[in-house]
Enzyme design. Structure first.
Site, PDB file in Angstrom:
ATOM      1  N   GLY A  11       0.622  -1.268   0.072  1.00  0.00           N
ATOM      2  CA  GLY A  11       0.122  -0.257   0.211  1.00  0.00           C
ATOM      3  C   GLY A  11       0.834   1.420   0.079  1.00  0.00           C
ATOM      4  O   GLY A  11       0.469   2.035  -0.420  1.00  0.00           O
ATOM      5  N   ASN A  12       1.811   1.013   0.749  1.00  0.00           N
ATOM      6  CA  ASN A  12       2.969   1.997   0.990  1.00  0.00           C
ATOM      7  C   ASN A  12       3.470   3.022  -0.028  1.00  0.00           C
ATOM      8  O   ASN A  12       3.972   4.001  -0.726  1.00  0.00           O
ATOM      9  CB  ASN A  12       4.460   2.050   1.504  1.00  0.00           C
ATOM     10  CG  ASN A  12       5.104   0.936   1.550  1.00  0.00           C
ATOM     11  OD1 ASN A  12       4.456   0.491   0.763  1.00  0.00           O
ATOM     12  ND2 ASN A  12       5.747   0.953   2.218  1.00  0.00           N
ATOM     13  N   LYS A 127     -13.727 -10.058   3.719  1.00  0.00           N
ATOM     14  CA  LYS A 127     -13.577  -8.641   3.610  1.00  0.00           C
ATOM     15  C   LYS A 127     -14.163  -7.626   3.536  1.00  0.00           C
ATOM     16  O   LYS A 127     -15.171  -7.714   2.580  1.00  0.00           O
ATOM     17  CB  LYS A 127     -12.349  -9.255   1.969  1.00  0.00           C
ATOM     18  CG  LYS A 127     -11.183  -9.624   2.367  1.00  0.00           C
ATOM     19  CD  LYS A 127     -10.195  -9.030   2.410  1.00  0.00           C
ATOM     20  CE  LYS A 127      -8.423  -9.655   2.354  1.00  0.00           C
ATOM     21  NZ  LYS A 127      -7.957  -9.448   2.550  1.00  0.00           N
ATOM     22  N   LYS A 211      -3.558 -10.161  -2.972  1.00  0.00           N
ATOM     23  CA  LYS A 211      -1.650  -9.542  -3.802  1.00  0.00           C
ATOM     24  C   LYS A 211      -0.383 -10.817  -3.501  1.00  0.00           C
ATOM     25  O   LYS A 211      -0.099 -10.694  -4.312  1.00  0.00           O
ATOM     26  CB  LYS A 211      -1.693  -8.640  -4.158  1.00  0.00           C
ATOM     27  CG  LYS A 211      -1.196  -7.695  -2.496  1.00  0.00           C
ATOM     28  CD  LYS A 211       0.032  -6.568  -2.908  1.00  0.00           C
ATOM     29  CE  LYS A 211       1.142  -6.875  -1.604  1.00  0.00           C
ATOM     30  NZ  LYS A 211       0.395  -6.358  -0.372  1.00  0.00           N
ATOM     31  N   LYS A 273       2.368 -12.557   3.518  1.00  0.00           N
ATOM     32  CA  LYS A 273       3.429 -12.682   3.131  1.00  0.00           C
ATOM     33  C   LYS A 273       4.384 -13.694   3.832  1.00  0.00           C
ATOM     34  O   LYS A 273       4.424 -14.083   2.184  1.00  0.00           O
ATOM     35  CB  LYS A 273       4.466 -10.859   3.547  1.00  0.00           C
ATOM     36  CG  LYS A 273       3.115  -9.808   3.239  1.00  0.00           C
ATOM     37  CD  LYS A 273       4.559  -8.526   3.800  1.00  0.00           C
ATOM     38  CE  LYS A 273       3.419  -7.883   3.052  1.00  0.00           C
ATOM     39  NZ  LYS A 273       2.164  -7.042   2.714  1.00  0.00           N
TER      40      LYS A 273
HETATM   41  P1  ADP Z   1       1.314  -3.678   2.210  1.00  0.00           P
HETATM   42  O1  ADP Z   1       0.637  -2.736   2.501  1.00  0.00           O
HETATM   43  O2  ADP Z   1       2.857  -4.193   2.155  1.00  0.00           O
HETATM   44  O3  ADP Z   1       0.672  -5.181   2.432  1.00  0.00           O
HETATM   45  P2  ADP Z   1       0.239  -4.196   5.104  1.00  0.00           P
HETATM   46  O4  ADP Z   1       0.682  -3.736   6.018  1.00  0.00           O
HETATM   47  O5  ADP Z   1       0.212  -5.085   4.593  1.00  0.00           O
HETATM   48  O6  ADP Z   1       1.279  -3.963   3.566  1.00  0.00           O
HETATM   49  O7  ADP Z   1       2.124  -5.573   5.538  1.00  0.00           O
HETATM   50  C1  ADP Z   1       3.146  -4.616   6.456  1.00  0.00           C
HETATM   51  C2  ADP Z   1       3.381  -4.574   7.858  1.00  0.00           C
HETATM   52  O8  ADP Z   1       2.748  -5.454   8.735  1.00  0.00           O
HETATM   53  C3  ADP Z   1       4.742  -3.836   8.586  1.00  0.00           C
HETATM   54  O9  ADP Z   1       3.620  -1.995   8.155  1.00  0.00           O
HETATM   55  C4  ADP Z   1       4.083  -4.160   9.943  1.00  0.00           C
HETATM   56  O10 ADP Z   1       3.595  -2.725  11.111  1.00  0.00           O
HETATM   57  C5  ADP Z   1       3.020  -5.601   9.774  1.00  0.00           C
HETATM   58  N1  ADP Z   1       3.765  -6.446  10.917  1.00  0.00           N
HETATM   59  C6  ADP Z   1       2.955  -7.505  11.665  1.00  0.00           C
HETATM   60  N2  ADP Z   1       4.133  -8.856  12.493  1.00  0.00           N
HETATM   61  C7  ADP Z   1       4.721  -8.205  11.439  1.00  0.00           C
HETATM   62  C8  ADP Z   1       6.213  -8.357  11.802  1.00  0.00           C
HETATM   63  N3  ADP Z   1       6.186  -9.841  12.780  1.00  0.00           N
HETATM   64  N4  ADP Z   1       7.654  -7.902  11.568  1.00  0.00           N
HETATM   65  C9  ADP Z   1       7.580  -7.347  10.652  1.00  0.00           C
HETATM   66  N5  ADP Z   1       6.141  -6.185  10.269  1.00  0.00           N
HETATM   67  C10 ADP Z   1       4.874  -6.741  10.718  1.00  0.00           C
HETATM   68 MG    MG Z   2      -0.990  -5.742   3.376  1.00  0.00          MG
END
Ligand code: ADP
Ligand code: MG
Length: 310
Positions: A11-12, A127, A211, A273
């Site tokens: 998202g970023n 969702k 995604k 992820k």
């Molecule tokens: P994206 O839009 O890239 O899918 P998300 O917000 O869905 O981003 O997922 C990434 C976020 O997951 C990170 O920014 C962090 O805040 C969070 N996060 C949760 N658990 C962990 C972890 N164990 N290690 C690192 N980040 C984590």
């Molecule tokens: Mg995400």
């Protein structure tokens, strides 16, 4: 170097409004072009949560105000988001390649992703999409359209759609040819437009595919070396956001399993992820995945940061 890589943008990389996105993609394009300059061949996937949310909400509101404006089905909203995000990414990548005098072609493929109509996700939609409604309104719409509504954290009722797993990419041959032909390919945006096979025909269904899982599927299809998941953190941590937080340089598949069981990865953010990384890495010997930030992607590919799953 010179890896074949499939990138999943978080998202970023895009921001939340067209204005924000137009700015954000300039930085995103710089990061992506650096990876091409390192000698990697890139295929780019991305999320679409805020974008498809905005399109869906706008179309819904417009239809409420004026019934001559047609109701827009959710798969069509997903297709619109792929085109809109693809345009911004193509524009920013073209400008960045031109700035560096590099004649690399960039193309977006509107992508349909096959899901299994018997996927258990269809039994339990999770969702939330679209507007908030009162209980009475939600019940009325539910009777009319068969939509499923759930109460959303005390803020009212919201439509929910299922999140099935990707099975196949309908446009895979075109994507593979474009990728092999040296194009920077943007595909599988927002996890893809979900379709099921009904009486031999592909039919769009209201659902959201993660995604990160679609990224893993794309990486398998183009036989990538590395699945690169770019998000807001440089590395994956165990005991994330706790005082004994520990950032990880590498994880084996066994480590991933163990840490998932111990609950180190938040569902809906880091968990998918890690699961996507595991599914790609486990699909063939030698395949690797990397989870890192957009800003550090090039350094992470040189193993200076990031979390490698191998
Ligand atoms: P994206 O839009 O890239 O899918 P998300 O917000 O869905 O981003 O997922 C990434 C976020 O997951 C990170 O920014 C962090 O805040 C969070 N996060 C949760 N658990 C962990 C972890 N164990 N290690 C690192 N980040 C984590
Ligand atoms: Mg995400």
């Amino acid at each position: 170097m010179g890896y074949k890589i499939v990138i999943g943008l978080g998202g970023n990389a895009l921001g939340n409004s067209p204005q924000e996105q137009k700015q954000a993609v300039k930085k995103t394009a710089k990061s992506l072009v650096k990876l091409v300059a390192q000698g990697n061949k890139i295929l780019v996937g991305h999320g679409n949560g805020p974008q498809v949310g905005m399109i869906n909400l706008a179309m819904e509101k417009a239809h409420q105000v004026d019934e001559n404006i047609p109701a827009m089905p959710f798969p069509e909203c997903g297709a619109m988001s792929q085109g809109y995000i693809g345009y911004h990414l193509q524009n920013a990548l073209r400008n960045e390649f031109d700035r560096l005098g590099r004649d690399v072609p960039v193309v977006t493929v509107v992508s349909q992703v096959l899901v299994d109509e018997n996927d258990p996700a269809f039994e339990n939609p999770t969702k939330p999409i679209g507007s908030f409604y009162s209980k009475e309104e939600a019940e009325k719409i539910s009777k009319q359209n068969g939509y499923v509504f759930k109460e959303d954290a005390g803020r009212g009722y919201r439509r929910v759609v299922p999140s099935p797993k990707p099975v196949d990419i309908v446009e895979k041959q075109a994507i593979i040819q474009l990728y092999k032909g040296g194009n920077v390919v943007i595909a599988g945006g927002g996890g893809g437009i979900p379709v099921i096979k009904k009486d031999g025909q592909y039919v769009g269904v209201p659902a959201v595919i993660d995604k990160d899982f679609t990224g893993a599927k794309l990486a398998e299809l183009v036989d990538a070396d590395v699945l690169v998941i770019l998000t807001a953190v440089d590395q994956v941590a165990i005991n994330y956001a706790k005082e004994n937080e520990q950032w990880l340089k590498t994880m084996s598949l066994e480590d991933c399993k163990k840490y998932i069981e111990q609950g180190h990865f938040a569902p809906g953010s880091m968990l998918p992820k890690v699961q996507a990384a595991m599914s790609f890495v486990g699909s063939k010997p030698g395949r690797k995945a990397l989870i890192t930030s957009l800003e550090k992607a090039d350094e992470a590919l040189e193993r200076k940061t990031g979390t490698w799953i191998e």
